[in-house]
Enzyme design. Structure first.
Site, short mmCIF file in Angstrom:
data_model
loop_
_atom_site.label_atom_id
_atom_site.label_comp_id
_atom_site.label_asym_id
_atom_site.label_seq_id
_atom_site.Cartn_x
_atom_site.Cartn_y
_atom_site.Cartn_z
CE LYS A 107 -4.39 -1.82 1.22
NZ LYS A 107 -5.66 -1.75 1.88
CE LYS A 110 -6.55 -8.32 -1.99
NZ LYS A 110 -6.96 -8.23 -0.62
CE LYS A 144 -12.86 -2.86 -0.09
NZ LYS A 144 -12.94 -3.80 0.85
P1 ATP Z 1 -8.63 -3.21 -0.40
O1 ATP Z 1 -8.75 -3.76 -1.79
O2 ATP Z 1 -9.31 -1.89 -0.19
O3 ATP Z 1 -7.29 -3.33 0.22
P2 ATP Z 1 -9.66 -5.68 0.60
O4 ATP Z 1 -10.86 -6.06 -0.19
O5 ATP Z 1 -8.39 -6.41 0.39
O6 ATP Z 1 -9.52 -4.13 0.50
P3 ATP Z 1 -11.15 -5.88 3.08
O7 ATP Z 1 -12.34 -5.25 2.49
O8 ATP Z 1 -10.84 -5.39 4.41
O9 ATP Z 1 -9.87 -5.75 2.17
O10 ATP Z 1 -11.30 -7.45 3.08
C1 ATP Z 1 -12.36 -8.07 3.69
C2 ATP Z 1 -12.16 -9.57 3.68
O11 ATP Z 1 -12.18 -10.07 2.34
C3 ATP Z 1 -10.80 -10.01 4.26
O12 ATP Z 1 -11.02 -11.13 5.09
C4 ATP Z 1 -9.98 -10.39 3.06
O13 ATP Z 1 -9.04 -11.39 3.38
C5 ATP Z 1 -11.05 -10.91 2.12
N1 ATP Z 1 -10.66 -10.77 0.72
C6 ATP Z 1 -10.40 -9.61 0.07
N2 ATP Z 1 -10.11 -9.85 -1.23
C7 ATP Z 1 -10.15 -11.20 -1.41
C8 ATP Z 1 -9.95 -12.08 -2.55
N3 ATP Z 1 -9.65 -11.61 -3.73
N4 ATP Z 1 -10.10 -13.41 -2.34
C9 ATP Z 1 -10.44 -13.91 -1.13
N5 ATP Z 1 -10.65 -13.13 -0.03
C10 ATP Z 1 -10.52 -11.80 -0.14
#
Ligand code: ATP
Ligand code: LTN
Length: 336
Positions: free
Chosen positions: A116, A200, A203
């Site tokens: 980040k 991965k 969003k």
């Molecule tokens: P950002 O993209 O803003 O960093 P994020 O989507 O990685 O956000 P969170 O919204 O806090 O982060 O994630 C919420 C949950 O979703 C966490 O448990 C994270 O491990 C899971 N998660 C996020 N992206 C994935 C993915 N592509 N596959 C599986 N699990 C995910």
């Protein structure tokens, strides 16, 4: 089993944008499954979200949307505690104490911090650096046994355990040692981008063809799956090394339909992407339809959401205060 014999689960999701299919399959999907057997506490972690730039009005909207999506995905406010992190001041208070039990070196090793800070070079703030300490405070305040998250969070669970162990070493019997609860490989552990299967699904991806949002309209879902990156060999078989794009789609289709990977492979023997990609799209449209409709209804009922997060914060604050009082006593603060 009575409530005080049950183990405790804690998890959180950032309202840093709209939730994706990755968030759902990797984490939120598992939340309701656990709410019968455990005391469950689910938080919208708005304080974590401001470690990167947020538009204030958009953050407020996204916070309510994540809360509504928790309920739309099956969490029942009568069974689980649902609340907003900034409503319970003990999170920030415990995070301060834990900052003093976290080593600069260990925080510097966090890959999320490195990623980040490389991505937001104009805003490498100290909050981004101590993000895992606030996350440790979230978990340890509730003496959580289990923390359901996607595999990308495993390093943060490890540092939380290290901080808890260090604190307990000086002040025995303070914190319960939490364990991460990760989906199995191929069962949503890591959903990849549709545009670049090496990354991965996230969003915050600038390419919106890479992610499916829980609130996407059916036609957008279909379009994104039809464009999903695959490879020149048109066989539909699971092979994450050689065929990462197809393997990601197989995983999504299997989870959306409840079929096994072998059943999916058998279903598409001798058929090509022209059949497979729209089938995945349709399965995801049907998986997400009830969630999207229920979220839209809930967002029209702000009074209900307010009641949920107000009662949730009261219950959470009661549990959190007990842990914080204990910590303050142990470190030597004078009782107020
Ligand atoms: P950002 O993209 O803003 O960093 P994020 O989507 O990685 O956000 P969170 O919204 O806090 O982060 O994630 C919420 C949950 O979703 C966490 O448990 C994270 O491990 C899971 N998660 C996020 N992206 C994935 C993915 N592509 N596959 C599986 N699990 C995910
Ligand atoms: N860092 C997590 C969100 C999060 C969290 C938590 C998850 C903040 N506090 C406590 C579990 C428990 C993420 O998914 N990006």
């Amino acid at each position: 089993m009575s409530d005080n014999q049950k183990q405790t689960i804690f998890s959180g999701v950032q309202p840093s944008g709209k939730l994706t299919l990755g968030n759902y399959l990797g984490a939120i999907r598992n939340f309701p499954i656990l709410q019968e057997e455990y005391n469950c506490i689910y938080c919208v972690v708005d304080m974590h979200a401001i470690t990167v730039h947020q538009d204030p009005a958009a953050l407020r909207r996204a916070t309510l949307e994540v809360l509504a999506q928790y309920i739309a995905c099956g969490l029942d406010p009568e069974k689980s505690i649902l609340f907003i992190q900034s409503h319970v001041p003990a999170h920030a208070e415990l995070a301060w104490v834990l900052n003093c039990f976290t080593m600069f070196g260990e925080a510097s090793r966090m890959t999320q911090f490195k990623d980040k800070s490389a991505k937001h070079t104009d805003n490498v703030n100290v909050g981004l650096f101590t993000y895992p300490v606030l996350m440790a405070a979230d978990i340890l305040l509730y003496q959580a046994n289990l923390v359901p998250v996607g595999v990308d969070q495993s390093q943060h669970i490890e540092i939380c355990r290290d901080i808890a162990a260090r604190f307990n070493n000086t002040h025995p019997g303070t914190f319960t040692m939490p364990t991460g609860y990760f989906p199995k490989a191929g069962e949503g552990a890591k959903v990849m981008s549709l545009a670049d299967p090496a990354k991965k699904m996230s969003k915050s991806d600038e390419n919106e063809n890479g992610f499916i949002l829980l609130m996407d309209k059916p036609e957008d879902i279909m379009r994104k799956f039809k464009r999903a990156v695959t490879d020149s060999d048109a066989r539909i078989v699971m092979d994450p090394q050689e065929k990462p794009g197809v393997s990601n789609l197989i995983q999504i289709y299997a989870l959306a339909t409840g079929k096994t990977v072998a059943e999916v492979e058998a279903e598409f023997v001798g058929r090509g992407y022209g059949d497979f990609k729209p089938a995945v799209g349709e399965a995801v449209v049907e998986l997400l339809r009830p969630i999207r409709e229920r979220t839209e209804d809930l967002l029209k009922n702000k009074d209900y959401l307010e009641q949920v997060y107000t009662e949730g914060a009261q219950k959470a604050a009661y549990v959190a205060r007990k842990t914080l009082d204990k910590v303050y006593r142990k470190v030597g603060f004078v009782k107020r």
